[in-house]
Design an enzyme around this catalytic site. Structure first.
Site, PDB file in Angstrom:
ATOM      1  N   TYR A 143       0.826  -1.201   0.000  1.00 40.59           N
ATOM      2  CA  TYR A 143       0.000   0.000   0.000  1.00 40.59           C
ATOM      3  C   TYR A 143       0.867   1.261   0.000  1.00 40.59           C
ATOM      4  O   TYR A 143       0.736   2.095  -0.881  1.00 40.59           O
ATOM      5  CB  TYR A 143      -0.914  -0.028   1.231  1.00 40.59           C
ATOM      6  CG  TYR A 143      -1.877   1.120   1.318  1.00 40.59           C
ATOM      7  CD1 TYR A 143      -3.004   1.172   0.506  1.00 40.59           C
ATOM      8  CD2 TYR A 143      -1.665   2.155   2.231  1.00 40.59           C
ATOM      9  CE1 TYR A 143      -3.903   2.225   0.600  1.00 40.59           C
ATOM     10  CE2 TYR A 143      -2.558   3.212   2.334  1.00 40.59           C
ATOM     11  CZ  TYR A 143      -3.676   3.242   1.524  1.00 40.59           C
ATOM     12  OH  TYR A 143      -4.553   4.289   1.615  1.00 40.59           O
ATOM     13  N   ASN A 172      -5.980   9.819   8.210  1.00 43.81           N
ATOM     14  CA  ASN A 172      -7.101   8.955   8.653  1.00 43.81           C
ATOM     15  C   ASN A 172      -8.441   9.697   8.663  1.00 43.81           C
ATOM     16  O   ASN A 172      -8.600  10.685   9.379  1.00 43.81           O
ATOM     17  CB  ASN A 172      -6.842   8.421  10.064  1.00 43.81           C
ATOM     18  CG  ASN A 172      -5.599   7.557  10.131  1.00 43.81           C
ATOM     19  OD1 ASN A 172      -4.493   8.024   9.857  1.00 43.81           O
ATOM     20  ND2 ASN A 172      -5.778   6.295  10.469  1.00 43.81           N
ATOM     21  N   ARG A 209      -3.074   8.821  16.183  1.00 40.65           N
ATOM     22  CA  ARG A 209      -3.584   9.115  14.846  1.00 40.65           C
ATOM     23  C   ARG A 209      -4.394  10.420  14.969  1.00 40.65           C
ATOM     24  O   ARG A 209      -4.839  10.791  16.060  1.00 40.65           O
ATOM     25  CB  ARG A 209      -4.529   8.012  14.328  1.00 40.65           C
ATOM     26  CG  ARG A 209      -3.868   6.662  14.051  1.00 40.65           C
ATOM     27  CD  ARG A 209      -2.910   6.676  12.877  1.00 40.65           C
ATOM     28  NE  ARG A 209      -2.401   5.345  12.554  1.00 40.65           N
ATOM     29  CZ  ARG A 209      -1.359   4.767  13.148  1.00 40.65           C
ATOM     30  NH1 ARG A 209      -0.708   5.401  14.120  1.00 40.65           N
ATOM     31  NH2 ARG A 209      -0.962   3.563  12.777  1.00 40.65           N
TER      32      ARG A 209
HETATM   33  P1  NAD Z   1     -12.618   2.063   0.271  1.00 41.42           P
HETATM   34  O1  NAD Z   1     -11.936   0.749   0.383  1.00 41.42           O
HETATM   35  O2  NAD Z   1     -13.914   2.280   0.966  1.00 41.42           O
HETATM   36  O3  NAD Z   1     -12.829   2.451  -1.261  1.00 41.42           O
HETATM   37  C1  NAD Z   1     -12.003   2.041  -2.292  1.00 41.42           C
HETATM   38  C2  NAD Z   1     -12.864   1.759  -3.519  1.00 41.42           C
HETATM   39  O4  NAD Z   1     -12.028   1.362  -4.606  1.00 41.42           O
HETATM   40  C3  NAD Z   1     -13.865   0.616  -3.297  1.00 41.42           C
HETATM   41  O5  NAD Z   1     -15.127   0.985  -3.782  1.00 41.42           O
HETATM   42  C4  NAD Z   1     -13.257  -0.546  -4.090  1.00 41.42           C
HETATM   43  O6  NAD Z   1     -14.219  -1.477  -4.505  1.00 41.42           O
HETATM   44  C5  NAD Z   1     -12.588   0.193  -5.230  1.00 41.42           C
HETATM   45  N1  NAD Z   1     -11.481  -0.546  -5.845  1.00 41.42           N
HETATM   46  C6  NAD Z   1     -10.429  -1.151  -5.214  1.00 41.42           C
HETATM   47  N2  NAD Z   1      -9.615  -1.726  -6.109  1.00 41.42           N
HETATM   48  C7  NAD Z   1     -10.141  -1.478  -7.357  1.00 41.42           C
HETATM   49  C8  NAD Z   1      -9.753  -1.823  -8.681  1.00 41.42           C
HETATM   50  N3  NAD Z   1      -8.657  -2.538  -8.914  1.00 41.42           N
HETATM   51  N4  NAD Z   1     -10.542  -1.395  -9.692  1.00 41.42           N
HETATM   52  C9  NAD Z   1     -11.664  -0.677  -9.464  1.00 41.42           C
HETATM   53  N5  NAD Z   1     -12.081  -0.328  -8.229  1.00 41.42           N
HETATM   54  C10 NAD Z   1     -11.325  -0.717  -7.178  1.00 41.42           C
HETATM   55  O7  NAD Z   1     -11.540   3.140   0.764  1.00 41.42           O
HETATM   56  P2  NAD Z   1     -11.698   4.702   1.046  1.00 41.42           P
HETATM   57  O8  NAD Z   1     -11.491   4.935   2.486  1.00 41.42           O
HETATM   58  O9  NAD Z   1     -12.902   5.237   0.384  1.00 41.42           O
HETATM   59  O10 NAD Z   1     -10.391   5.254   0.299  1.00 41.42           O
HETATM   60  C11 NAD Z   1     -10.460   5.808  -1.001  1.00 41.42           C
HETATM   61  C12 NAD Z   1      -9.084   6.269  -1.422  1.00 41.42           C
HETATM   62  O11 NAD Z   1      -8.542   7.188  -0.491  1.00 41.42           O
HETATM   63  C13 NAD Z   1      -8.065   5.115  -1.555  1.00 41.42           C
HETATM   64  O12 NAD Z   1      -7.253   5.358  -2.674  1.00 41.42           O
HETATM   65  C14 NAD Z   1      -7.260   5.241  -0.287  1.00 41.42           C
HETATM   66  O13 NAD Z   1      -5.950   4.765  -0.456  1.00 41.42           O
HETATM   67  C15 NAD Z   1      -7.273   6.751  -0.032  1.00 41.42           C
HETATM   68  N6  NAD Z   1      -7.081   7.049   1.396  1.00 41.42           N
HETATM   69  C16 NAD Z   1      -8.101   6.888   2.290  1.00 41.42           C
HETATM   70  C17 NAD Z   1      -7.884   7.176   3.640  1.00 41.42           C
HETATM   71  C18 NAD Z   1      -8.982   7.051   4.674  1.00 41.42           C
HETATM   72  O14 NAD Z   1      -8.735   7.317   5.844  1.00 41.42           O
HETATM   73  N7  NAD Z   1     -10.204   6.712   4.315  1.00 41.42           N
HETATM   74  C19 NAD Z   1      -6.626   7.606   4.066  1.00 41.42           C
HETATM   75  C20 NAD Z   1      -5.609   7.723   3.130  1.00 41.42           C
HETATM   76  C21 NAD Z   1      -5.855   7.464   1.788  1.00 41.42           C
HETATM   77  N1  UDP Z   2      -6.154  -0.343  15.753  1.00 36.97           N
HETATM   78  C1  UDP Z   2      -6.565  -0.828  16.976  1.00 36.97           C
HETATM   79  N2  UDP Z   2      -7.661  -1.648  17.013  1.00 36.97           N
HETATM   80  C2  UDP Z   2      -8.360  -1.972  15.908  1.00 36.97           C
HETATM   81  C3  UDP Z   2      -7.952  -1.467  14.648  1.00 36.97           C
HETATM   82  C4  UDP Z   2      -6.835  -0.652  14.613  1.00 36.97           C
HETATM   83  O1  UDP Z   2      -5.954  -0.547  18.024  1.00 36.97           O
HETATM   84  O2  UDP Z   2      -9.347  -2.731  16.054  1.00 36.97           O
HETATM   85  C5  UDP Z   2      -4.989   0.571  15.712  1.00 36.97           C
HETATM   86  C6  UDP Z   2      -3.935   0.210  14.672  1.00 36.97           C
HETATM   87  O3  UDP Z   2      -2.989  -0.698  15.208  1.00 36.97           O
HETATM   88  C7  UDP Z   2      -3.314   1.583  14.397  1.00 36.97           C
HETATM   89  C8  UDP Z   2      -4.482   2.556  14.577  1.00 36.97           C
HETATM   90  O4  UDP Z   2      -5.457   1.852  15.343  1.00 36.97           O
HETATM   91  O5  UDP Z   2      -2.329   1.897  15.356  1.00 36.97           O
HETATM   92  C9  UDP Z   2      -5.115   3.013  13.259  1.00 36.97           C
HETATM   93  O6  UDP Z   2      -5.397   1.837  12.494  1.00 36.97           O
HETATM   94  P1  UDP Z   2      -6.180   1.884  11.100  1.00 36.97           P
HETATM   95  O7  UDP Z   2      -6.141   0.514  10.561  1.00 36.97           O
HETATM   96  O8  UDP Z   2      -7.489   2.543  11.301  1.00 36.97           O
HETATM   97  O9  UDP Z   2      -5.328   2.888  10.196  1.00 36.97           O
HETATM   98  P2  UDP Z   2      -3.764   3.073   9.876  1.00 36.97           P
HETATM   99  O10 UDP Z   2      -2.943   2.169  10.749  1.00 36.97           O
HETATM  100  O11 UDP Z   2      -3.640   2.722   8.442  1.00 36.97           O
HETATM  101  O12 UDP Z   2      -3.515   4.499  10.198  1.00 36.97           O
END
Ligand code: NAD
Ligand code: UDP
Length: 310
Positions: A143, A172, A209
């Site tokens: 990732y 996040n 976070r």
């Molecule tokens: P999510 O998993 O809910 O959404 C991702 C979407 O992409 C889903 O609908 C999934 O079906 C689709 N998808 C995955 N692989 C695919 C593929 N190969 N072809 C077509 N569709 C595909 O995640 P999200 O939280 O909505 O995140 C959206 C974007 O934002 C992602 O790129 C993620 O890396 C980025 N992002 C999110 C967060 C967060 O906190 N939510 C933080 C950092 C980055």
């Molecule tokens: N985490 C936790 N319990 C859970 C899920 C996540 O303590 O049930 C912790 C995880 O180890 C991390 C933080 O919460 O330190 C945020 O995790 P998340 O998977 O939401 O996002 P990311 O690690 O990608 O920031």
């Protein structure tokens, strides 16, 4: 405008589509439904300005659009580690395909990158010029290295082919519509408290976070896309909490008798994370408006409805 949203059936993508449709745009949603669901965009199906295409972005596609928001990629560690090679393909081949499309049709291209490009940061809070501390062979690399390559591709297409890019680094983010089995911390704690099972804190819960509510994030997306900045720009809420504090907050909000259970810390789990949002404030006049308590209330309400009605 006609706007393509990849990953539009996911958590962030579906909230973005709501805003774009409400603004009167024509929206094409592209998704393979790995972590997204039709339920998230159900209200737009049948609308003449909305089109849903089941497609995997690791395969090329030909479409016409003015702007592309490229979000397709599973975001939760549980889901992106389920098939790590596929995650890399999505980030590298998928992003290349979407940049190739943007180049061909001369669309503006927005990349949803992540704070994960900073890895386990030794600069705090994280500014955009910090180059990060990422393990390139660890379980999170599919990732975070995948997103680093996606950023490189965006900048190379920009330099080499003049593709008009926008790069956001998302911290996040939480809110309604996260899946019950999403696996990220906010949804896990809320679902556990509502079901009356122990809240699973990984490690001793001292890692931090910073949590941004989804509507604030989407506002930042739209401002960046329509600005003259290429980025990268951090979008996130600088309010920083330990994971134990978050667990206690959700425990007090939903069920003060809920137990907190400590579980092993996953490999390469970053110890701290907080965005420096000076660039977003200066260039986009953006800052978050929803404090954690208010955002959690809205999120808990959504989970309550889903869990009690299922
Ligand atoms: P999510 O998993 O809910 O959404 C991702 C979407 O992409 C889903 O609908 C999934 O079906 C689709 N998808 C995955 N692989 C695919 C593929 N190969 N072809 C077509 N569709 C595909 O995640 P999200 O939280 O909505 O995140 C959206 C974007 O934002 C992602 O790129 C993620 O890396 C980025 N992002 C999110 C967060 C967060 O906190 N939510 C933080 C950092 C980055
Ligand atoms: N985490 C936790 N319990 C859970 C899920 C996540 O303590 O049930 C912790 C995880 O180890 C991390 C933080 O919460 O330190 C945020 O995790 P998340 O998977 O939401 O996002 P990311 O690690 O990608 O920031």
């Amino acid at each position: 405008m006609r706007i393509l949203v990849t990953g539009g059936a996911g958590f962030l993508g579906s909230h973005l589509i709501d805003r774009l449709m409400e603004q009167g745009h024509e929206v094409i949603c592209l998704d393979n439904f790995f972590t997204g669901t039709k339920r998230n965009i159900l209200k737009w199906i049948g609308n003449p300005y909305f089109e849903l295409i089941r497609h995997d972005i690791t395969e090329p596609i030909r479409l016409e659009a003015d702007q592309i928001y490229h979000l397709a990629c599973p975001a939760s560690p549980v889901h992106y580690q389920y098939n790590p090679v596929k995650t890399i393909k999505t980030n590298v081949l998928g992003t290349m395909n979407m940049l190739g499309l943007a180049k061909r049709i001369k669309a503006r291209f927005f990349l949803a990158s992540t704070s994960e490009v900073y890895g386990d940061p030794d600069v705090h809070p994280q500014t955009e010029d910090y180059r990060g501390n990422v393990n390139c062979i660890g379980v999170r690399s599919c990732y975070d290295e995948g997103k680093r390559v996606a950023e490189t591709l965006a900048f190379d297409y920009h330099r080499q082919n003049r593709v008009d890019i926008r790069v956001v680094r998302i911290f996040n983010t939480y809110g309604p519509r996260m899946l019950e089995n999403d696996g990220r911390v906010v949804s896990n704690f809320i679902v556990q408290a509502l079901r009356g099972i122990p809240l699973t804190v990984y490690g001793d819960g001292s890692q931090t976070r910073s949590f941004c509510y989804v509507s604030d994030l989407v506002e930042g997306f739209i401002r960046l896309m329509n600005s003259d900045q290429t980025g990268p720009i951090n979008i996130g809420n600088p309010g920083e909490y330990t994971i134990l504090e978050l667990a206690q907050k959700i425990q007090n909000m939903i069920n003060p008798d809920a137990e907190i259970q400590f579980k092993p810390l996953p490999e390469d789990d970053p110890k701290q994370r907080q965005p420096d949002i000076t660039r977003a404030k200066t260039y986009l006049n953006w800052e978050p408006t929803i404090p954690l308590d208010q955002g959690l209330e809205l999120t808990v309400k959504d989970f309550r409805e889903r869990i009690y009605n299922s």
